[in-house]
Design a protein around this motif. Structure first.
Motif, PDB file in Angstrom:
ATOM      1  N   VAL A   1       4.863   6.892   6.144  1.00  0.00           N
ATOM      2  CA  VAL A   1       3.782   6.636   5.196  1.00  0.00           C
ATOM      3  C   VAL A   1       3.918   5.211   4.679  1.00  0.00           C
ATOM      4  O   VAL A   1       5.017   4.772   4.320  1.00  0.00           O
ATOM      5  CB  VAL A   1       3.833   7.621   4.000  1.00  0.00           C
ATOM      6  N   ASP A   2       2.825   4.469   4.670  1.00  0.00           N
ATOM      7  CA  ASP A   2       2.793   3.138   4.069  1.00  0.00           C
ATOM      8  C   ASP A   2       1.664   3.150   3.060  1.00  0.00           C
ATOM      9  O   ASP A   2       0.502   3.365   3.412  1.00  0.00           O
ATOM     10  CB  ASP A   2       2.561   2.064   5.133  1.00  0.00           C
ATOM     11  N   ASN A   3       1.993   2.939   1.802  1.00  0.00           N
ATOM     12  CA  ASN A   3       0.985   2.948   0.733  1.00  0.00           C
ATOM     13  C   ASN A   3       0.302   1.598   0.561  1.00  0.00           C
ATOM     14  O   ASN A   3      -0.538   1.441  -0.316  1.00  0.00           O
ATOM     15  CB  ASN A   3       1.627   3.381  -0.586  1.00  0.00           C
ATOM     16  N   PHE A   4       0.696   0.603   1.373  1.00  0.00           N
ATOM     17  CA  PHE A   4       0.107  -0.736   1.324  1.00  0.00           C
ATOM     18  C   PHE A   4       0.155  -1.308  -0.095  1.00  0.00           C
ATOM     19  O   PHE A   4      -0.776  -1.930  -0.571  1.00  0.00           O
ATOM     20  CB  PHE A   4      -1.334  -0.723   1.856  1.00  0.00           C
ATOM     21  N   ASP A   5       1.271  -1.082  -0.769  1.00  0.00           N
ATOM     22  CA  ASP A   5       1.414  -1.567  -2.132  1.00  0.00           C
ATOM     23  C   ASP A   5       2.266  -2.833  -2.224  1.00  0.00           C
ATOM     24  O   ASP A   5       2.577  -3.297  -3.313  1.00  0.00           O
ATOM     25  CB  ASP A   5       2.001  -0.466  -3.024  1.00  0.00           C
ATOM     26  N   GLN A   6       2.642  -3.407  -1.082  1.00  0.00           N
ATOM     27  CA  GLN A   6       3.400  -4.655  -1.073  1.00  0.00           C
ATOM     28  C   GLN A   6       2.612  -5.718  -0.332  1.00  0.00           C
ATOM     29  O   GLN A   6       1.859  -5.410   0.600  1.00  0.00           O
ATOM     30  CB  GLN A   6       4.747  -4.452  -0.392  1.00  0.00           C
ATOM     31  N   LYS A   7       2.772  -6.972  -0.730  1.00  0.00           N
ATOM     32  CA  LYS A   7       2.087  -8.074  -0.065  1.00  0.00           C
ATOM     33  C   LYS A   7       2.745  -8.354   1.278  1.00  0.00           C
ATOM     34  O   LYS A   7       3.933  -8.112   1.465  1.00  0.00           O
ATOM     35  CB  LYS A   7       2.136  -9.333  -0.928  1.00  0.00           C
TER      36      LYS A   7
ATOM     37  N   SER B   1       6.945  -2.134   9.838  1.00  0.00           N
ATOM     38  CA  SER B   1       7.010  -0.874  10.552  1.00  0.00           C
ATOM     39  C   SER B   1       5.668  -0.448  11.148  1.00  0.00           C
ATOM     40  O   SER B   1       5.554   0.625  11.712  1.00  0.00           O
ATOM     41  CB  SER B   1       7.541   0.226   9.637  1.00  0.00           C
ATOM     42  N   LEU B   2       4.651  -1.295  11.042  1.00  0.00           N
ATOM     43  CA  LEU B   2       3.359  -0.967  11.660  1.00  0.00           C
ATOM     44  C   LEU B   2       3.288  -1.608  13.036  1.00  0.00           C
ATOM     45  O   LEU B   2       3.616  -2.768  13.204  1.00  0.00           O
ATOM     46  CB  LEU B   2       2.194  -1.472  10.801  1.00  0.00           C
ATOM     47  N   ASN B   3       2.884  -0.846  14.019  1.00  0.00           N
ATOM     48  CA  ASN B   3       2.690  -1.363  15.373  1.00  0.00           C
ATOM     49  C   ASN B   3       1.226  -1.212  15.727  1.00  0.00           C
ATOM     50  O   ASN B   3       0.570  -0.272  15.330  1.00  0.00           O
ATOM     51  CB  ASN B   3       3.539  -0.587  16.375  1.00  0.00           C
TER      52      ASN B   3
END
Length: 95
Positions: A81-87, A92-94
């Protein structure tokens, strides 16, 4: 077709194929039905060496579910899970 030596010296063939969408007239000798719009998929089948030659699936037709002798099932990793809360880009996304 790729040939892979699996567990305990058992061999497996890995190849591309298509599954029939429905039974129908033969589109080629021994190939009933029409291919799906899924395109090519990866198939695997057991392989034996007979007199130095590879024999795939004991010369039987390839089915959608078959034997997996010689391979060890590896559990799938835990979900991600990535909440996209960091700039910035997530490492870990491919794509």
């Amino acid at each position: 077709m790729d040939l892979i030596e699996g567990d305990g010296g058992k061999w497996v063939a890995v190849f591309l194929g298509v599954r029939p969408a429905f039974e129908g007239r033969e589109i080629a000798p021994g190939a009933p039905g029409m291919p799906t719009n899924l395109g090519r998929e990866t198939f695997m089948a057991p392989l034996e060496w007979v007199n130095g030659w590879p024999v795939v699936n004991r010369r039987k037709p390839i089915e959608l579910v078959g034997e997996a002798e010689g391979l060890t099932l590896v559990p799938e990793p835990a979900s991600f899970v990535d909440n996209f809360d960091q700039k910035g880009d997530s490492r870990s996304l491919n794509s």
